[in-house]
Design an enzyme around this catalytic site. Structure first.
Site, PDB file in Angstrom:
ATOM      1  N   ASP A   1       5.175  -5.048  -2.863  1.00  0.00           N
ATOM      2  CA  ASP A   1       5.446  -3.737  -2.095  1.00  0.00           C
ATOM      3  C   ASP A   1       6.807  -3.639  -1.607  1.00  0.00           C
ATOM      4  O   ASP A   1       7.355  -4.762  -1.220  1.00  0.00           O
ATOM      5  CB  ASP A   1       4.507  -3.871  -0.825  1.00  0.00           C
ATOM      6  CG  ASP A   1       4.572  -2.557   0.029  1.00  0.00           C
ATOM      7  OD1 ASP A   1       4.476  -1.476  -0.713  1.00  0.00           O
ATOM      8  OD2 ASP A   1       4.280  -2.616   1.398  1.00  0.00           O
TER       9      ASP A   1
ATOM     10  N   GLU B   1       2.060   5.765   0.626  1.00  0.00           N
ATOM     11  CA  GLU B   1       3.161   5.146  -0.392  1.00  0.00           C
ATOM     12  C   GLU B   1       2.648   5.753  -1.899  1.00  0.00           C
ATOM     13  O   GLU B   1       1.361   6.274  -2.049  1.00  0.00           O
ATOM     14  CB  GLU B   1       3.004   3.931  -0.482  1.00  0.00           C
ATOM     15  CG  GLU B   1       3.422   2.996   0.809  1.00  0.00           C
ATOM     16  CD  GLU B   1       3.619   1.517   0.666  1.00  0.00           C
ATOM     17  OE1 GLU B   1       3.949   1.004  -0.496  1.00  0.00           O
ATOM     18  OE2 GLU B   1       3.637   0.812   1.467  1.00  0.00           O
TER      19      GLU B   1
ATOM     20  N   GLN C   1       1.926  -8.369  12.277  1.00  0.00           N
ATOM     21  CA  GLN C   1       3.160  -8.375  11.738  1.00  0.00           C
ATOM     22  C   GLN C   1       4.355  -8.640  12.632  1.00  0.00           C
ATOM     23  O   GLN C   1       5.251  -9.531  12.071  1.00  0.00           O
ATOM     24  CB  GLN C   1       3.271  -7.057  11.140  1.00  0.00           C
ATOM     25  CG  GLN C   1       4.533  -6.878  10.153  1.00  0.00           C
ATOM     26  CD  GLN C   1       4.758  -5.465   9.680  1.00  0.00           C
ATOM     27  OE1 GLN C   1       3.949  -4.422   9.735  1.00  0.00           O
ATOM     28  NE2 GLN C   1       5.806  -5.310   8.800  1.00  0.00           N
TER      29      GLN C   1
ATOM     30  N   HIS D   1      11.785   5.865   6.889  1.00  0.00           N
ATOM     31  CA  HIS D   1      10.830   4.847   7.219  1.00  0.00           C
ATOM     32  C   HIS D   1      11.641   3.561   7.959  1.00  0.00           C
ATOM     33  O   HIS D   1      11.479   3.183   9.093  1.00  0.00           O
ATOM     34  CB  HIS D   1       9.822   4.469   6.148  1.00  0.00           C
ATOM     35  CG  HIS D   1       9.111   3.364   6.827  1.00  0.00           C
ATOM     36  ND1 HIS D   1       8.115   3.594   7.797  1.00  0.00           N
ATOM     37  CD2 HIS D   1       8.978   2.069   6.245  1.00  0.00           C
ATOM     38  CE1 HIS D   1       7.401   2.208   7.799  1.00  0.00           C
ATOM     39  NE2 HIS D   1       8.052   1.522   7.082  1.00  0.00           N
TER      40      HIS D   1
ATOM     41  N   THR E   1       6.659   3.090   2.384  1.00  0.00           N
ATOM     42  CA  THR E   1       6.514   4.297   3.133  1.00  0.00           C
ATOM     43  C   THR E   1       7.332   5.365   3.180  1.00  0.00           C
ATOM     44  O   THR E   1       8.697   5.373   2.956  1.00  0.00           O
ATOM     45  CB  THR E   1       6.223   3.728   4.683  1.00  0.00           C
ATOM     46  OG1 THR E   1       5.603   2.696   4.910  1.00  0.00           O
ATOM     47  CG2 THR E   1       5.647   4.663   5.668  1.00  0.00           C
TER      48      THR E   1
ATOM     49  N   ARG F   1       0.058  -3.818  12.569  1.00  0.00           N
ATOM     50  CA  ARG F   1       1.534  -3.945  13.429  1.00  0.00           C
ATOM     51  C   ARG F   1       1.427  -5.240  14.217  1.00  0.00           C
ATOM     52  O   ARG F   1       2.827  -5.818  14.409  1.00  0.00           O
ATOM     53  CB  ARG F   1       1.746  -2.651  14.024  1.00  0.00           C
ATOM     54  CG  ARG F   1       1.396  -1.335  13.100  1.00  0.00           C
ATOM     55  CD  ARG F   1       2.626  -1.609  12.014  1.00  0.00           C
ATOM     56  NE  ARG F   1       2.625  -0.331  11.323  1.00  0.00           N
ATOM     57  CZ  ARG F   1       3.084  -0.266   9.957  1.00  0.00           C
ATOM     58  NH1 ARG F   1       3.805  -1.324   9.576  1.00  0.00           N
ATOM     59  NH2 ARG F   1       3.102   0.932   9.292  1.00  0.00           N
TER      60      ARG F   1
ATOM     61  N   LYS G   1      -0.447  -7.669   5.774  1.00  0.00           N
ATOM     62  CA  LYS G   1      -0.606  -6.696   4.820  1.00  0.00           C
ATOM     63  C   LYS G   1      -1.612  -6.986   3.802  1.00  0.00           C
ATOM     64  O   LYS G   1      -1.447  -6.482   2.844  1.00  0.00           O
ATOM     65  CB  LYS G   1       0.891  -6.459   4.048  1.00  0.00           C
ATOM     66  CG  LYS G   1       2.130  -6.149   5.146  1.00  0.00           C
ATOM     67  CD  LYS G   1       1.872  -4.956   5.510  1.00  0.00           C
ATOM     68  CE  LYS G   1       3.261  -4.360   5.866  1.00  0.00           C
ATOM     69  NZ  LYS G   1       3.431  -2.988   5.760  1.00  0.00           N
TER      70      LYS G   1
ATOM     71  N   ASP H   1      -1.195   1.329   2.023  1.00  0.00           N
ATOM     72  CA  ASP H   1      -0.862  -0.079   2.440  1.00  0.00           C
ATOM     73  C   ASP H   1      -1.163  -0.344   3.892  1.00  0.00           C
ATOM     74  O   ASP H   1      -0.255  -0.143   4.793  1.00  0.00           O
ATOM     75  CB  ASP H   1       0.551  -0.311   2.244  1.00  0.00           C
ATOM     76  CG  ASP H   1       0.877  -1.968   2.539  1.00  0.00           C
ATOM     77  OD1 ASP H   1       0.154  -2.683   2.035  1.00  0.00           O
ATOM     78  OD2 ASP H   1       2.080  -2.143   2.955  1.00  0.00           O
TER      79      ASP H   1
ATOM     80  N   GLU I   1       5.141   5.308  13.112  1.00  0.00           N
ATOM     81  CA  GLU I   1       6.454   6.296  13.520  1.00  0.00           C
ATOM     82  C   GLU I   1       5.907   7.642  14.300  1.00  0.00           C
ATOM     83  O   GLU I   1       6.533   8.038  14.914  1.00  0.00           O
ATOM     84  CB  GLU I   1       6.972   6.604  11.914  1.00  0.00           C
ATOM     85  CG  GLU I   1       7.544   5.496  11.194  1.00  0.00           C
ATOM     86  CD  GLU I   1       7.633   5.564   9.896  1.00  0.00           C
ATOM     87  OE1 GLU I   1       8.880   6.301   9.691  1.00  0.00           O
ATOM     88  OE2 GLU I   1       6.885   5.252   9.119  1.00  0.00           O
TER      89      GLU I   1
ATOM     90  N   THR J   1      -5.229  -2.986   0.352  1.00  0.00           N
ATOM     91  CA  THR J   1      -4.291  -1.677  -0.251  1.00  0.00           C
ATOM     92  C   THR J   1      -5.089  -0.879  -0.912  1.00  0.00           C
ATOM     93  O   THR J   1      -5.700  -1.531  -1.818  1.00  0.00           O
ATOM     94  CB  THR J   1      -3.138  -2.336  -0.917  1.00  0.00           C
ATOM     95  OG1 THR J   1      -2.512  -3.126   0.068  1.00  0.00           O
ATOM     96  CG2 THR J   1      -2.449  -1.302  -1.360  1.00  0.00           C
TER      97      THR J   1
ATOM     98  N   GLU K   1      -0.141   3.257   5.781  1.00  0.00           N
ATOM     99  CA  GLU K   1       1.029   3.405   4.963  1.00  0.00           C
ATOM    100  C   GLU K   1       1.143   4.416   3.936  1.00  0.00           C
ATOM    101  O   GLU K   1       0.503   4.041   2.769  1.00  0.00           O
ATOM    102  CB  GLU K   1       2.296   2.274   4.693  1.00  0.00           C
ATOM    103  CG  GLU K   1       2.591   1.480   6.144  1.00  0.00           C
ATOM    104  CD  GLU K   1       3.462   0.399   5.745  1.00  0.00           C
ATOM    105  OE1 GLU K   1       3.700  -0.158   4.657  1.00  0.00           O
ATOM    106  OE2 GLU K   1       4.352   0.051   6.647  1.00  0.00           O
TER     107      GLU K   1
HETATM  108 CA    CA Z   1       3.981  -0.990   2.727  1.00  0.00          CA
END
Ligand code: CA
Length: 420
Positions: free
Chosen positions: A125, A200, A239, A132, A348, A236, A252, A232, A362, A256, A198
């Site tokens: 990824d 993508e 992370q 982003h 992203t 948060r 993550k 994805d 975001e 996915t 996310e």
């Molecule tokens: Ca990602």
């Protein structure tokens, strides 16, 4: 290129996502049948596995559609990818000689169950969207230090988990993990409280590269078989605590999700567009011989359990700073061998505007500006039972080229994952 007309009327509707210009590849089944390879056309799926078994479609000296995945077709290489597309066009084009024979192998798209279209060899990824990276960097490090010093020189990525890639429609369970609030003395193990998506695009590598052998951007582009939408899912809070110094790990690794239809590079050719102007010149190995992005309109829909679907973001793949071909070329600088079925997440895809951001992190600005939904509820991050759907389409001359929806519903965390 204008619409290529098919004898199948539903494929000629200008709003149909699967005209003859598209011909995306998937794996499907109906109740009582085994999953097998198919090609979407209009409101139907062409059963290429059955066509091959009947002797009407021969790509190689041995069967390649006798398994529920497209990896064997990918392994044949770009000349055979083009030959397959030409054969399919010949079957389905207006006035085709084989119309009556081929029509026996069409099955309704409606009611089909879609499966993973290919076996994911490995999954990487990236973090290649400038809006982003700037948004996230601003939130965490301030506007002056938003982009890390390497960002304008390297398509940054991390090695993900192929085992966690699932097809659209698969439920996703809220993960448990180590959480630590900034002012807490110690971490705790708890269900994720900031579960996010996310938006993508996933590039599917259809040809291998040699061990120890870097590839150029042009070679990388030719190795890409096609693209899918990719969500994805991201924890948060997990992370934020775990990511330094080696990057995301468990945040993550839950899942996915990819869309079920592989839109081929050939179908996307008319929609090529250039990456944005470079602020810092790229090293020669990353310079592009031509336009390497695509003009793909993207949107994100959120549907609460008892609420109406709401579009919460709209953007475009052309907003990316690095293309998949650049990412793939960079991936091999070390000599890392790439395999048939490797999946590369773009990173992203956020646009410059507030409603074009490709994650809730975001959109809600780290939870400080929650979204208001029509049912009166707010979203900083995903709630249990929220359904998140990504959509993508290219607007052609008298036709639409669609990606299948990429959808998943958040299931509540297990009450106690260590209970035996
Ligand atoms: Ca990602």
């Amino acid at each position: 290129m204008p619409l290529i007309k098919s004898w199948l009327e539903s494929a000629n509707d200008p709003d149909c996502p699967f005209p003859l210009n598209n011909l995306p590849y998937g794996v499907f089944s109906h109740p009582g049948t085994q999953p097998r390879c198919g090609v979407a056309i209009g409101d139907q799926i062409l059963d290429v596995a059955a066509l091959e078994a009947a002797g009407l479609l021969t790509l190689a000296d041995k069967p390649v559609f006798d398994r529920p995945e497209w990896n064997a077709v990918m392994a044949l290489g770009p000349d055979d990818w083009q030959r397959l597309r030409t054969l399919l066009l010949g079957f389905l084009v207006e006035g085709a000689a084989l119309k009556s024979q081929v029509s026996a192998y069409l099955h309704p798209l409606d009611g089909a169950t879609m499966h993973m279209p290919f076996t994911v060899a490995e999954y990487t990824d990236f973090y290649a969207g400038r809006h982003h990276a700037t948004n996230v960097g601003t939130m965490f490090r301030g506007a002056e230090n938003a982009l890390p010093p390497n960002w304008l020189h390297i398509p940054i990525g991390y090695n993900g988990r192929a085992s966690s890639v699932v097809v659209s429609g698969t439920d996703v369970r809220r993960p448990w993990g180590q959480l630590k609030a900034p002012d807490a003395d110690a971490p705790r193990l708890a269900p994720c409280e900031r579960f996010d998506f996310e938006l993508e695009l996933g590039a599917i590598v259809g040809q291998p590269s040699g061990n120890g052998q870097p590839v150029t951007v042009a070679e990388a582009d030719a190795m890409i078989f096609g693209y899918v939408l990719l969500n994805d899912w991201s924890a948060r809070d997990i992370q934020a605590w775990e990511y330094q110094p080696l990057g995301p790990f468990q945040a993550k690794a839950t899942a996915t999700t990819i869309s079920p239809w592989i839109v081929t590079r050939a179908a996307l050719e008319p929609f090529r567009c250039a990456t944005p102007e470079r602020e810092k010149p790229l090293l020669p190995y990353l310079q592009e011989p031509g336009p390497m992005l695509y003009d793909i309109a993207l949107e994100v829909e959120l549907t609460p359990r008892d609420g109406a679907p709401t579009i919460i973001a709209q953007t475009n793949y052309r907003e990316m700073y690095y293309s998949s071909a650049q990412q793939l070329a960079h991936h091999t600088t070390s000599g890392c061998p790439m395999r048939v079925g490797d999946l590369l997440g773009s990173g992203t895809i956020s646009g410059p505007d507030k409603d074009s951001r490709g994650s809730l992190l975001e959109l809600s600005w780290g939870g400080r500006e929650p979204l208001e939904l029509p049912d009166g509820t707010q979203r900083s991050f995903l709630h249990d039972h929220d359904r998140l759907t990504l959509r993508g389409q290219c607007h052609g001359d008298g036709y639409t080229l669609g990606f299948g929806a990429c959808s998943g519903t958040v299931q509540p965390a297990l009450p106690d994952p260590y209970r035996r």
